[in-house]
Design a protein around this motif. Structure first.
Motif, PDB file in Angstrom:
ATOM      1  N   ILE A 116     -46.382 -49.606  50.701  1.00 51.69           N
ATOM      2  CA  ILE A 116     -45.916 -50.023  49.223  1.00 51.69           C
ATOM      3  C   ILE A 116     -44.091 -50.449  49.603  1.00 51.69           C
ATOM      4  CG2 ILE A 116     -45.902 -49.409  47.676  1.00 51.69           C
ATOM      5  CD1 ILE A 116     -48.391 -51.108  48.082  1.00 51.69           C
ATOM      6  N   ASN A 117     -43.521 -51.253  48.975  1.00 52.19           N
ATOM      7  CA  ASN A 117     -42.674 -50.896  50.270  1.00 52.19           C
ATOM      8  C   ASN A 117     -41.316 -51.173  48.049  1.00 52.19           C
ATOM      9  OD1 ASN A 117     -42.679 -54.171  49.216  1.00 52.19           O
ATOM     10  ND2 ASN A 117     -42.504 -54.745  51.278  1.00 52.19           N
ATOM     11  N   ARG A 118     -41.883 -51.793  46.879  1.00 51.85           N
ATOM     12  CA  ARG A 118     -41.202 -51.168  46.085  1.00 51.85           C
ATOM     13  C   ARG A 118     -42.209 -50.530  44.818  1.00 51.85           C
ATOM     14  NH1 ARG A 118     -41.277 -54.564  40.882  1.00 51.85           N
ATOM     15  NH2 ARG A 118     -38.327 -55.121  40.503  1.00 51.85           N
ATOM     16  N   LEU A 119     -41.466 -49.388  44.300  1.00 50.97           N
ATOM     17  CA  LEU A 119     -42.439 -49.027  43.188  1.00 50.97           C
ATOM     18  C   LEU A 119     -41.162 -49.573  42.422  1.00 50.97           C
ATOM     19  CD1 LEU A 119     -42.710 -45.473  44.214  1.00 50.97           C
ATOM     20  CD2 LEU A 119     -43.790 -47.004  44.020  1.00 50.97           C
ATOM     21  N   SER A 120     -42.441 -49.951  41.067  1.00 47.97           N
ATOM     22  CA  SER A 120     -41.471 -49.586  39.131  1.00 47.97           C
ATOM     23  C   SER A 120     -42.285 -48.336  38.668  1.00 47.97           C
ATOM     24  CB  SER A 120     -42.696 -51.304  38.819  1.00 47.97           C
ATOM     25  OG  SER A 120     -41.552 -51.360  37.654  1.00 47.97           O
ATOM     26  N   LEU A 121     -41.613 -47.703  38.579  1.00 48.39           N
ATOM     27  CA  LEU A 121     -41.068 -47.133  37.563  1.00 48.39           C
ATOM     28  C   LEU A 121     -41.171 -46.470  36.316  1.00 48.39           C
ATOM     29  CD1 LEU A 121     -41.360 -43.805  38.385  1.00 48.39           C
ATOM     30  CD2 LEU A 121     -39.165 -43.420  38.420  1.00 48.39           C
ATOM     31  N   GLY A 122     -41.949 -46.194  35.618  1.00 47.62           N
ATOM     32  CA  GLY A 122     -42.282 -46.207  34.117  1.00 47.62           C
ATOM     33  C   GLY A 122     -41.811 -45.410  33.231  1.00 47.62           C
ATOM     34  N   VAL A 123     -40.485 -45.567  33.561  1.00 43.04           N
ATOM     35  CA  VAL A 123     -38.832 -44.230  32.667  1.00 43.04           C
ATOM     36  C   VAL A 123     -38.917 -44.559  30.561  1.00 43.04           C
ATOM     37  CG1 VAL A 123     -36.913 -43.776  32.724  1.00 43.04           C
ATOM     38  CG2 VAL A 123     -38.068 -43.986  34.597  1.00 43.04           C
ATOM     39  N   GLN A 124     -39.232 -45.469  30.996  1.00 47.19           N
ATOM     40  CA  GLN A 124     -39.150 -46.088  29.466  1.00 47.19           C
ATOM     41  C   GLN A 124     -37.859 -45.174  28.611  1.00 47.19           C
ATOM     42  OE1 GLN A 124     -42.484 -45.883  30.608  1.00 47.19           O
ATOM     43  NE2 GLN A 124     -41.394 -47.942  29.840  1.00 47.19           N
ATOM     44  N   SER A 125     -37.167 -44.218  28.231  1.00 52.78           N
ATOM     45  CA  SER A 125     -36.481 -43.688  28.615  1.00 52.78           C
ATOM     46  C   SER A 125     -35.649 -42.057  28.652  1.00 52.78           C
ATOM     47  CB  SER A 125     -36.508 -43.269  26.687  1.00 52.78           C
ATOM     48  OG  SER A 125     -35.202 -42.456  25.510  1.00 52.78           O
ATOM     49  N   PHE A 126     -34.479 -41.776  28.882  1.00 52.84           N
ATOM     50  CA  PHE A 126     -34.172 -40.485  29.092  1.00 52.84           C
ATOM     51  C   PHE A 126     -33.891 -39.758  28.341  1.00 52.84           C
ATOM     52  CE2 PHE A 126     -33.270 -43.135  32.207  1.00 52.84           C
ATOM     53  CZ  PHE A 126     -33.597 -42.945  33.248  1.00 52.84           C
ATOM     54  N   ASP A 127     -34.660 -39.834  26.841  1.00 49.90           N
ATOM     55  CA  ASP A 127     -34.354 -38.994  25.773  1.00 49.90           C
ATOM     56  C   ASP A 127     -36.027 -38.363  25.645  1.00 49.90           C
ATOM     57  OD1 ASP A 127     -33.950 -38.450  23.006  1.00 49.90           O
ATOM     58  OD2 ASP A 127     -32.611 -39.209  22.275  1.00 49.90           O
TER      59      ASP A 127
END
Length: 376
Positions: A116-127
């Motif tokens: 895998i050479n690209r990750l998509s990180l499901g953060v959505q918010s930092f709050d």
């Protein structure tokens, strides 16, 4: 007919807890049948490989569900099996969705070693309050640590996935989320408004969302902030550093081809005879695993009107729109079939044409649903 580029979508349908806004084919499970599911995926691909028609896979995307719940060893076996089954481009873009939970972050280096050479990180918010309202199981600190872990694991190509227009969110809160994400200098950001979809918990019990004026402020300030940090908008909800666009999604929006394997996966394939087909795999994970090698749920051919409408539905999401050559090559239709509609939209200032390229104007992007609706 020259066939378009080919991608491969792989669906891993399990998640730890289904979010109240999620309408994807995802299923809560405490235990995942990793080995059996990888076996099924590779058999599914062996059946579908003929659809490549001599093309190498240019991009691969593992979505879910929460793919990062799978072990690194399972992902390694999957990637090895794919390489043994179908030709892969030397510069393959291989993306995997991941959650920011600490257990998943510990696997990032293993995913990188697996190919895998690209990750998509499901953060959505930092709050933390917004994350709780969204039903997410991670918190701000875990999100921050996960992004740091992505780069530590050797990923120089990654996406941070953020939502705005959240329950209780104002412009300052949305801008704070963006500022925090931009502090990591990400190559790519997905930034999109929360929408209430049918068949979700939020649809049954809608949360209170920001009013239209507040949403407009969030959008305007967010776009300006992203531009200040060198993030170029190339699609409705996609922003990147120059040359860092998601190639897999660009292929979708450009009406390229893609195979789909896994429970509920969809695919679009063009034939050398000009016929465009869409198909979907068995949706339920248990049913998929018990398919005895027959994973197809449904298949249909697009008629001329459907091919035209689908091309426009996707291509107009791109800031740069589409070329006349690509419309005619990939929809199989002459531009004349939509010429009157194009002329009308250009007269209203919603589309513009520059030689061979047709794209939405700034006004057209504001009213994109209406613009696309002209072709549906």
């Amino acid at each position: 007919m020259q066939l378009p580029p080919l991608g491969l979508y792989i669906h891993l349908p399990w998640c730890e807890r289904k979010c109240p806004y999620c309408d994807f084919n995802s299923h809560e499970s405490a235990e995942i049948p990793e080995a059996a599911y990888i076996d099924a995926l590779l058999e599914d691909l062996r059946v579908d490989a003929l659809q490549a028609q001599g093309r190498a896979v240019q991009t691969l995307f593992i979505g879910g569900g929460t793919p990062s719940l799978f072990s690194a060893s399972a992902i390694r076996r999957l990637m090895q099996g794919i390489a043994q089954t179908i030709a892969l481009a030397p510069d393959l873009e291989a993306t995997m969705e991941a959650n920011p939970g600490s257990a998943e972050a510990e696997k990032f280096a293993g995913f990188r070693a697996a190919g895998i050479n690209r990750l998509s990180l499901g953060v959505q918010s930092f709050d933390d309050a917004r994350l709780k309202a969204l039903g997410r199981i991670h918190d701000r600190n875990q999100a921050l640590a996960a992004i740091a872990a992505v780069t530590e694991a050797g990923f120089d190509n990654f996406n941070i996935d953020l939502m705005h227009g959240l329950p209780g969110q104002d412009e300052a809160g949305a801008s704070s989320d963006l500022t925090t994400a931009l502090g990591f200098n990400p190559p790519h950001l997905s930034w999109y408004q929360l929408t209430i979809e049918p068949n979700t918990v939020f649809n049954k019990r809608p949360p209170t969302l920001p009013i239209e004026d507040a949403l407009a402020d969030i959008q305007d300030h967010g776009e300006a902030l992203l531009a200040e940090h060198g993030m170029q908008q190339y699609e409705v909800s996609a922003y990147s550093k120059p040359g860092q666009q998601c190639r897999h999604n660009l292929n979708y929006w450009s009406f390229g081809d893609y195979l789909g394997i896994g429970a509920g996966a969809h695919a679009k394939i063009s034939g050398e005879d000009g016929v465009i087909r869409r198909y979907a795999k068995t949706r339920g994970p248990a049913d998929y695993l018990n398919s005895d090698g027959n994973y197809m749920a449904n298949e249909r051919r697009l008629d001329a009107a459907e091919a035209t409408a689908e091309f426009m539905l996707y291509a107009l999401r791109l800031n740069n729109g589409f070329s006349i050559e690509s419309f005619e090559a990939r929809s199989g239709q002459e531009l004349a079939v939509i010429a009157d509609k194009l002329d009308s939209l250009m007269e209203r200032g919603l589309l513009e044409r520059n030689a061979n390229q047709i794209r939405p104007t700034a006004l057209g992007r504001r009213f994109l649903d209406s613009v696309i609706g002209e072709f549906l």
